[in-house]
Design an enzyme around this catalytic site. Sequence first.
Site, PDB file in Angstrom:
ATOM      1  N   GLY A 169      71.837  11.836  18.642  1.00 42.77           N
ATOM      2  CA  GLY A 169      71.998  10.929  18.931  1.00 42.77           C
ATOM      3  C   GLY A 169      70.634  10.252  19.419  1.00 42.77           C
ATOM      4  O   GLY A 169      70.880   9.491  20.000  1.00 42.77           O
ATOM      5  N   GLU A 180      72.336  18.459  19.101  1.00 39.90           N
ATOM      6  CA  GLU A 180      71.373  18.780  17.312  1.00 39.90           C
ATOM      7  C   GLU A 180      71.328  17.696  17.038  1.00 39.90           C
ATOM      8  O   GLU A 180      72.304  16.460  16.567  1.00 39.90           O
ATOM      9  CB  GLU A 180      73.468  18.994  16.768  1.00 39.90           C
ATOM     10  CG  GLU A 180      74.714  18.025  16.593  1.00 39.90           C
ATOM     11  CD  GLU A 180      75.486  18.874  16.316  1.00 39.90           C
ATOM     12  OE1 GLU A 180      75.616  20.159  15.765  1.00 39.90           O
ATOM     13  OE2 GLU A 180      76.258  18.018  16.182  1.00 39.90           O
ATOM     14  N   PRO A 181      69.977  17.371  17.186  1.00 38.28           N
ATOM     15  CA  PRO A 181      69.644  15.629  16.935  1.00 38.28           C
ATOM     16  C   PRO A 181      68.650  16.089  15.571  1.00 38.28           C
ATOM     17  O   PRO A 181      68.816  16.799  14.777  1.00 38.28           O
ATOM     18  CB  PRO A 181      68.196  15.798  17.593  1.00 38.28           C
ATOM     19  CG  PRO A 181      67.912  17.260  17.756  1.00 38.28           C
ATOM     20  CD  PRO A 181      68.838  18.422  17.704  1.00 38.28           C
ATOM     21  N   ARG A 200      68.242  11.948  13.900  1.00 40.90           N
ATOM     22  CA  ARG A 200      67.231  10.990  14.296  1.00 40.90           C
ATOM     23  C   ARG A 200      65.492  11.606  14.535  1.00 40.90           C
ATOM     24  O   ARG A 200      64.778  11.267  13.984  1.00 40.90           O
ATOM     25  CB  ARG A 200      67.563  10.088  14.722  1.00 40.90           C
ATOM     26  CG  ARG A 200      66.615   8.370  13.869  1.00 40.90           C
ATOM     27  CD  ARG A 200      67.922   7.412  15.433  1.00 40.90           C
ATOM     28  NE  ARG A 200      68.793   7.310  14.747  1.00 40.90           N
ATOM     29  CZ  ARG A 200      68.814   6.530  13.737  1.00 40.90           C
ATOM     30  NH1 ARG A 200      68.352   6.011  12.660  1.00 40.90           N
ATOM     31  NH2 ARG A 200      70.674   6.434  13.894  1.00 40.90           N
ATOM     32  N   ARG A 234      70.130   1.092   4.807  1.00 40.51           N
ATOM     33  CA  ARG A 234      70.089   0.435   6.506  1.00 40.51           C
ATOM     34  C   ARG A 234      69.694  -0.600   7.094  1.00 40.51           C
ATOM     35  O   ARG A 234      70.835  -0.917   7.934  1.00 40.51           O
ATOM     36  CB  ARG A 234      68.787   1.658   7.944  1.00 40.51           C
ATOM     37  CG  ARG A 234      69.284   2.785   7.247  1.00 40.51           C
ATOM     38  CD  ARG A 234      68.052   3.847   8.175  1.00 40.51           C
ATOM     39  NE  ARG A 234      69.022   3.851   9.649  1.00 40.51           N
ATOM     40  CZ  ARG A 234      68.504   3.165  10.087  1.00 40.51           C
ATOM     41  NH1 ARG A 234      67.568   2.634  10.607  1.00 40.51           N
ATOM     42  NH2 ARG A 234      69.081   2.827  11.794  1.00 40.51           N
ATOM     43  N   CYS A 286      69.829  -6.351  -7.959  1.00 43.93           N
ATOM     44  CA  CYS A 286      71.045  -8.174  -7.686  1.00 43.93           C
ATOM     45  C   CYS A 286      71.040  -8.354  -7.110  1.00 43.93           C
ATOM     46  O   CYS A 286      72.840  -7.815  -7.206  1.00 43.93           O
ATOM     47  CB  CYS A 286      71.165  -8.169 -10.053  1.00 43.93           C
ATOM     48  SG  CYS A 286      69.764  -7.835 -10.665  1.00 43.93           S
TER      49      CYS A 286
HETATM   50  N1  LLP Z   1      76.124  15.523  14.990  1.00 45.69           N
HETATM   51  C1  LLP Z   1      76.781  15.069  14.996  1.00 45.69           C
HETATM   52  C2  LLP Z   1      78.531  15.628  14.713  1.00 45.69           C
HETATM   53  C3  LLP Z   1      76.435  13.784  14.320  1.00 45.69           C
HETATM   54  O1  LLP Z   1      77.804  12.949  13.247  1.00 45.69           O
HETATM   55  C4  LLP Z   1      75.282  13.003  13.914  1.00 45.69           C
HETATM   56  C5  LLP Z   1      75.031  12.182  12.922  1.00 45.69           C
HETATM   57  C6  LLP Z   1      74.373  13.733  14.594  1.00 45.69           C
HETATM   58  C7  LLP Z   1      74.259  14.813  14.705  1.00 45.69           C
HETATM   59  C8  LLP Z   1      72.546  13.166  14.702  1.00 45.69           C
HETATM   60  O2  LLP Z   1      72.665  12.463  15.093  1.00 45.69           O
HETATM   61  P1  LLP Z   1      70.884  11.826  14.879  1.00 45.69           P
HETATM   62  O3  LLP Z   1      70.208  12.622  16.192  1.00 45.69           O
HETATM   63  O4  LLP Z   1      70.460  11.694  13.842  1.00 45.69           O
HETATM   64  O5  LLP Z   1      71.332  10.236  15.473  1.00 45.69           O
HETATM   65  N2  LLP Z   1      73.775   6.552   8.936  1.00 45.69           N
HETATM   66  C9  LLP Z   1      72.943   6.379   9.977  1.00 45.69           C
HETATM   67  C10 LLP Z   1      73.129   7.355  11.520  1.00 45.69           C
HETATM   68  C11 LLP Z   1      74.759   7.859  10.858  1.00 45.69           C
HETATM   69  C12 LLP Z   1      74.536   8.948  12.429  1.00 45.69           C
HETATM   70  C13 LLP Z   1      76.091   9.787  11.568  1.00 45.69           C
HETATM   71  N3  LLP Z   1      76.310  11.275  12.789  1.00 45.69           N
HETATM   72  C14 LLP Z   1      72.172   5.518  10.464  1.00 45.69           C
HETATM   73  O6  LLP Z   1      71.160   5.423   9.735  1.00 45.69           O
HETATM   74  O7  LLP Z   1      71.914   5.052  10.955  1.00 45.69           O
END
Ligand code: LLP
Length: 433
Positions: free
Chosen positions: A249, A291-292, A294, A331, A362
């Site tokens: 996150g 668990e990163p 992004r 996005r 379209c």
């Molecule tokens: N772990 C779990 C259980 C998750 O559900 C997620 C993301 C992550 C780790 C990784 O999170 P991050 O570090 O990437 O923030 N499609 C959306 C983002 C959805 C994230 C869903 N879960 C976007 O484009 O912003």
Amino acid sequence: MILYPHLDVNTAGHLSIDGADAVALAREFGTPAYILCEDVIRENCRTYLNAARRAFGPDALPLYASKALCFTAVYKLVAEEGLGVDCVSGGELYTALRAGFPAERIYFHGNNKTDADLQMALDMGVGTVVADNCDELEALEALAAKAGKTQRILLRITPGIDPHTHRAISTGHVDSKFGSAIVTGQAMEISRLALSKKHLVLAGFHCHVGSQIFDVEPFRDAAHIMLQFIADVKTETGFAATELNLGGGLGVPYTEYDRKIDYAAVIAEIGEIVRERSAALGIVAPRIILEPGRSLVAAAGVTLYTVGSVKQIPGFRNYVSVDGGMPDNPRYALYQSQYTALVANRAGEPRDFVATVAGRCCESGDLIGEGMALQKPSRGDILAVLTTGAYNYAMASNYNRLPRPPVVMVKKGEARLAVKRETFEDLVRNDCE
Ligand code: LLP
């Protein structure tokens, strides 16, 4: 430097991406194309791994949340860097396995794993299944018993935190399709159920509070709540959790107005909180997993498009249309996400033209962004959209029957194809006559 150190203007006045000329890349690989800097991902992996080892001890294991960007070469790269991986579907498991990712370092997530998914995880020898709910626990127990295996599991818990982010991507609050909430008593209930299963070995708990978060507070709150829960489970059942996965996150800058996060400092702070709270609660500090997604891959990506029409509507706004759009980057349509864009063949010139960048579908909502500051483009120019490494290729579709773009990996000026461009033939491959 433009937003990130690997992006700059070269002597030709073109955008350079880790030493590769963006205009030359567009010429060689066509547009639209996703460009990915390999070393940016590697460096981010190392930052997380080193910081996690310092903060949580030598057995710390950051996981790459591969939903952010999933294809064979990424799994290989992450495996080489020594991280684990978070998979959420049979497709991700299949790709990871095929890439040679060590199964014991895979954590299998999802709020609705099918029996086929669970069977696949058992057959593959997936290290840890993060069980979401009681139905899934029962199904996994039955399949594991049948296979004569025991499966290591974590339980997904909802700590009840609103991380002040976009509602659609905040997953840690109580009213959620994910996990079992502590406040409703369901988290304790599923813990008891898990402990009663002969073929499941409960190692601990998981939570994920949301995505694109810039503050440490939601993680501090999550750690407090989860450690208290671990202490309560110990009191009620005698079970001492040895692992706590605090999810992903952490955010990334998409524009010059976004803050930059010092990931190592945040991880160090989480380490402090866990040690302090565990001591205060009289429990052994669990192994912490992060668990990163992004923050490992977003900055590495640039999408290159060719500009088509440029429309200036007097009294209204300017539209710059490109040869991609919501199928390669949904996005803005989904979350009104902000991006930085520039004309790659005139990257050194001031960005003094404000436009809506539109796709070619379209559909009027098919936009990459509104109010974007660019060099004034004309037909044939190459438009670069930055920070597209996460949740772009991974979320791409074939809407309007547009083939998905290729993924090109760049390393110190050298480019190689990591995913081929889809062809029209690919589009009809599964059509029956
Ligand atoms: N772990 C779990 C259980 C998750 O559900 C997620 C993301 C992550 C780790 C990784 O999170 P991050 O570090 O990437 O923030 N499609 C959306 C983002 C959805 C994230 C869903 N879960 C976007 O484009 O912003």
